[in-house]
Enzyme design. Structure first.
Site, mmCIF file in Angstrom:
data_model
loop_
_atom_site.group_PDB
_atom_site.id
_atom_site.type_symbol
_atom_site.label_atom_id
_atom_site.label_comp_id
_atom_site.label_asym_id
_atom_site.label_seq_id
_atom_site.Cartn_x
_atom_site.Cartn_y
_atom_site.Cartn_z
ATOM 1 C CG HIS A 57 1.893 1.545 9.113
ATOM 2 N ND1 HIS A 57 1.680 1.521 10.475
ATOM 3 C CD2 HIS A 57 0.877 2.279 8.610
ATOM 4 C CE1 HIS A 57 0.595 2.206 10.782
ATOM 5 N NE2 HIS A 57 0.087 2.670 9.656
ATOM 6 C CG ASP A 108 2.137 -6.348 -15.847
ATOM 7 O OD1 ASP A 108 1.986 -5.869 -16.991
ATOM 8 O OD2 ASP A 108 2.921 -7.285 -15.595
ATOM 9 C CG HIS A 152 -3.706 1.176 6.916
ATOM 10 N ND1 HIS A 152 -2.832 1.952 6.196
ATOM 11 C CD2 HIS A 152 -3.481 1.476 8.224
ATOM 12 C CE1 HIS A 152 -2.123 2.697 7.017
ATOM 13 N NE2 HIS A 152 -2.491 2.418 8.259
ATOM 14 C CG HIS A 195 -1.171 7.003 7.731
ATOM 15 N ND1 HIS A 195 -2.522 7.229 7.815
ATOM 16 C CD2 HIS A 195 -0.947 5.882 8.454
ATOM 17 C CE1 HIS A 195 -3.090 6.306 8.569
ATOM 18 N NE2 HIS A 195 -2.152 5.473 8.965
ATOM 19 C CE1 TYR A 214 0.527 -13.584 -15.722
ATOM 20 C CE2 TYR A 214 -1.170 -13.165 -14.069
ATOM 21 C CZ TYR A 214 0.062 -13.704 -14.426
ATOM 22 O OH TYR A 214 0.804 -14.366 -13.483
#
Length: 241
Positions: A103, A126, A101, A166, A220
């Site tokens: 910001h 991609d 997580h 958020h 790749y």
């Protein structure tokens, strides 16, 4: 707990602590915001960052071991305030081994608008296989955020979701893959913002997005070499002009 399990858990703690350094390295977090977690393979446990601890003070020793209900089972510090969300993701998506997580500035700006990031870039095709979607608004502390992550990403190619008002949550087969997705999400969000500021970005054909995604996911990078004694098929030389 066996010696092997103890060693595996120690290594996982070290990995999760180290990966938090990637969040600061790429400028994805400010102060003590953001977190990385990892599922303990084969067990209903996860390792996650402690709440409100400076990034410079993070270490393997202060990572918190929790069960998949988000309840601490080892460690003296309280786990991240996003622990319930991470735990819900692990319970609902057994293929996920890491959750991140952040910001990060540009991606969170898209989340503040409640707007998904359309796929106008080969790099986005991609990594994300199309748009980066927006998830619903949810308050921090319970598992509502986790429910929003799961409902948005289930059946979606993207390993990243912009939770409205958020920030960014990413998933991966392990914690490193989830961190990579967070880094790439911010990079794509920044470029998409600049492209829109300059004018109307050029759309990409879905067939091109699909082809790019397939190539990146399946071709790749380096592939393991076959064993030396394997019966590797002979490749015919290319014809000369």
């Amino acid at each position: 707990m066996s010696v092997e399990s103890t060693l595996e858990l120690t290594e996982l703690r070290e990995t999760v602590a180290r990966l938090h350094g990637e969040l600061t390295r790429y400028g994805l977090v400010a102060w003590t915001a953001g977190n990385v977690s990892a599922r303990v393979p084969g067990r209903d446990l996860m390792v996650i960052k402690p709440s409100g601890v400076d990034y410079d003070d993070l270490s393997a020793d202060n990572m918190v071991l929790c069960d998949l209900d988000g309840v601490p089972v080892e460690g003296e510090l309280s786990p991240s305030s996003d622990t319930a969300a991470h735990a819900y993701v692990y319970r609902a998506m057994p293929e996920v081994g890491g959750v991140v997580h952040t910001h990060s500035t540009y991606a969170t700006a898209w989340a503040a608008r409640g707007e998904s990031i359309p796929c106008h870039l080969t790099a986005q095709a991609d990594e994300f296989g199309g748009e980066i979607p927006v998830g619903p608004f949810a308050l921090i502390g319970g598992d509502d955020i986790g429910k929003g992550i799961v409902s948005t990403l289930t059946g979606h190619r993207s390993p990243a979701v912009l939770m409205q008002n958020h920030g960014v949550f990413t998933i991966g087969r392990n914690a490193r893959a989830a961190v990579k997705a967070a880094v790439m999400c911010e990079d794509v969000a920044r470029t998409a913002h600049l492209a829109r500021a300059l004018g109307q970005p050029v759309p990409m054909a879905q067939a091109h997005i699909d082809a790019l995604y397939d190539r990146y996911q399946n071709v790749y990078g380096q592939r393991p070499s076959p064993p030396a004694n394997s019966s590797r098929p002979r490749v015919a030389p290319a014809p000369r002009d």
